[in-house]
Design an enzyme around this catalytic site. Structure first.
Site, mmCIF file in Angstrom:
data_model
loop_
_atom_site.group_PDB
_atom_site.id
_atom_site.type_symbol
_atom_site.label_atom_id
_atom_site.label_comp_id
_atom_site.label_asym_id
_atom_site.label_seq_id
_atom_site.Cartn_x
_atom_site.Cartn_y
_atom_site.Cartn_z
ATOM 1 N N LYS A 41 0.841 -1.209 0.000
ATOM 2 C CA LYS A 41 0.000 0.000 0.000
ATOM 3 C C LYS A 41 0.872 1.254 0.000
ATOM 4 O O LYS A 41 2.073 1.188 0.323
ATOM 5 C CB LYS A 41 -0.916 -0.022 1.232
ATOM 6 C CG LYS A 41 -0.173 -0.027 2.563
ATOM 7 C CD LYS A 41 -1.102 -0.372 3.716
ATOM 8 C CE LYS A 41 -0.343 -0.354 5.036
ATOM 9 N NZ LYS A 41 -1.139 -0.910 6.134
ATOM 10 N N TYR A 266 14.772 29.891 10.320
ATOM 11 C CA TYR A 266 13.533 30.568 10.721
ATOM 12 C C TYR A 266 13.293 30.468 12.224
ATOM 13 O O TYR A 266 13.595 29.435 12.839
ATOM 14 C CB TYR A 266 12.327 29.903 10.040
ATOM 15 C CG TYR A 266 12.205 30.175 8.562
ATOM 16 C CD1 TYR A 266 12.028 31.468 8.069
ATOM 17 C CD2 TYR A 266 12.236 29.119 7.661
ATOM 18 C CE1 TYR A 266 11.893 31.691 6.711
ATOM 19 C CE2 TYR A 266 12.092 29.343 6.301
ATOM 20 C CZ TYR A 266 11.923 30.639 5.829
ATOM 21 O OH TYR A 266 11.781 30.851 4.488
HETATM 22 C C1 LIG Z 1 -0.368 -1.854 6.875
HETATM 23 C C2 LIG Z 1 -0.945 -3.143 7.307
HETATM 24 C C3 LIG Z 1 -0.124 -4.278 7.399
HETATM 25 C C4 LIG Z 1 1.385 -4.219 7.295
HETATM 26 O O1 LIG Z 1 1.890 -3.737 8.528
HETATM 27 P P1 LIG Z 1 3.453 -3.573 8.822
HETATM 28 O O2 LIG Z 1 3.489 -3.140 10.245
HETATM 29 O O3 LIG Z 1 3.942 -2.521 7.887
HETATM 30 O O4 LIG Z 1 4.103 -4.874 8.594
HETATM 31 C C5 LIG Z 1 -0.741 -5.505 7.656
HETATM 32 N N1 LIG Z 1 -2.077 -5.581 7.849
HETATM 33 C C6 LIG Z 1 -2.885 -4.490 7.802
HETATM 34 C C7 LIG Z 1 -4.350 -4.651 8.030
HETATM 35 C C8 LIG Z 1 -2.348 -3.237 7.539
HETATM 36 O O5 LIG Z 1 -3.142 -2.156 7.520
#
Ligand SMILES: *Cc1c(COP(=O)(O)O)cnc(C)c1O
Length: 376
Positions: A41, A266
């Site tokens: 993702k 800044y």
């Molecule tokens: C993002 C996600 C993962 C992966 O998690 P990591 O901590 O990056 O390994 C697995 N399952 C779900 C439902 C997620 O949203």
């Protein structure tokens, strides 16, 4: 006219695809009895969906998790034979356009509430097609997922009449997997086992990256690692056992000497405590580097590495530029044109995230607005 030279890019994000493949194999070895999926993702955690998905497929991954259907369709175009689950499931109401999009791209929704289960059920019944899906059960996150009571009801209904859809997978998600001693892990495991007993013929998946490292009890049929593949730590506060995948670097644009007692950047929030040499580098928060990694007199910020020497950021991170205190680096080792590494093999991704008050996930997924991506 195209830019004459990639040197003109401000920041460079190098993605080591061989390391990504190695990390996938490491996770496979950690969970030898389960299938190991890959979570890709958010543009594969900022590393680039297409190159990373292809690399993971070549390393043996056959099941992929994305968050949105569009990410799923991109993956489908690249990997015609992959199994692709969409974690956010069905966003719309009963607009069949969305369901058609799932069907045409052969995407499997992860159904996260009762309404979604009903929508998918009705769609499959209308079409007379038993389309695959997963159902998410909540065991402690209170985000997405059906309740244990829902699980019992669904299981009973399923024994009475076969649903119109094909339930291929049940999942739940751990909330403290990066803290191995946290009692919540066991608690969620027990709850998920109870759900599983209600769907004994369906494959089950609980472990994210941290969950893989919690041990075999957590592996079930399918693991869903994300961050570990991309080199992030799996245990909060411990060094990452994975290979470095992403390296962010940029060049020094200018150096200057500044007398003791001058403020920098800044807000005048940091004052030199000695006669200093500063390097100005071509990267800022508009590149996705986090402004919260800024430094001040009250709170030190993140470090960078220049020719193997660590050096702290001084003052606030600005939109396109960052100032680094290179006083402790020999003058000929921090010159205009030299590279500064913001994270990679010299500066751990998780250390930068910590200095910025966040996690590696946010740092990685924030990048990519401007950085020139190179693939190794
Ligand atoms: C993002 C996600 C993962 C992966 O998690 P990591 O901590 O990056 O390994 C697995 N399952 C779900 C439902 C997620 O949203």
């Amino acid at each position: 006219m195209t830019a004459p030279d990639s040197h003109l890019a401000g920041s460079h994000l190098t993605i080591d695809l061989a390391a990504l493949a190695d990390n996938y194999r490491t996770v496979v070895q950690k969970a030898p009895t389960a299938e190991c999926a890959a979570v890709i993702k958010a543009d594969a955690y900022g590393t680039g969906l297409e190159p990373s998905a292809q690399t993971l497929w070549d390393a043996g991954a056959r099941t992929f998790f994305v968050a949105h259907p569009q990410e799923g369709a991109k993956t489908r175009a690249l990997l015609p034979e992959a199994t692709i689950y969409v974690l956010n499931g069905l966003v719309g109401d009963d607009s069949s356009a969305e369901f058609d999009y799932y069907r045409m791209n052969a995407l499997r929704p992860v159904l996260g509430c009762r309404e979604e289960v009903t929508l998918w059920q009705d769609y499959c019944a209308d079409r007379g097609e038993s389309l695959p899906c997963a159902i998410h059960f909540d065991t402690g996150m209170n985000r997405l997922g059906l309740s244990l009571a829902d699980a019992e009801e669904l299981s009973t209904a399923r024994q009475q009449a076969k649903p119109a859809f094909a339930l291929e997978l049940i999942i739940s998600h751990l909330v403290c997997a990066d803290e191995p001693a946290h009692p919540k892990n066991r608690e969620q495991l027990e709850k998920f086992r109870a759900v599983r007993r209600l769907f004994p013929d369906v494959r089950a998946s609980l472990a994210n990256s941290g969950g893989v490292f919690l041990g075999p009890d957590y592996h079930f049929d399918l693991c869903r690692p994300g961050i570990a593949l991309y080199g992030g730590a799996v245990v909060d506060g411990a060094p990452s056992p994975m290979r470095v995948v992403a390296t962010l670097k940029t060049r020094i644009l200018a150096t200057r000497t500044v007398a003791k007692g001058q403020t920098v950047s800044y807000g005048a929030s940091e004052t030199t405590r000695r006669d200093s040499r500063l390097a100005i580098v071509c990267l800022g928060y508009a590149d996705g580097y986090l402004r919260s990694a800024s430094s001040s007199d009250a709170k030190k910020g993140a470090k960078v590495s220049i020719n193997g020497h660590p050096a702290p950021i001084i003052g606030r991170v600005t939109m396109d530029l960052i100032i680094v205190d290179v006083t402790d680096i020999p003058a000929d080792k921090a010159r205009r044109g030299d590279w500064a590494e913001f994270f990679g093999s010299q500066i751990a991704l998780d250390d930068v995230a910590k200095a910025a008050g966040t996690i590696s996930y946010e740092l990685l997924t924030s990048l990519g607005l401007r950085a020139l991506r190179n693939y190794l």
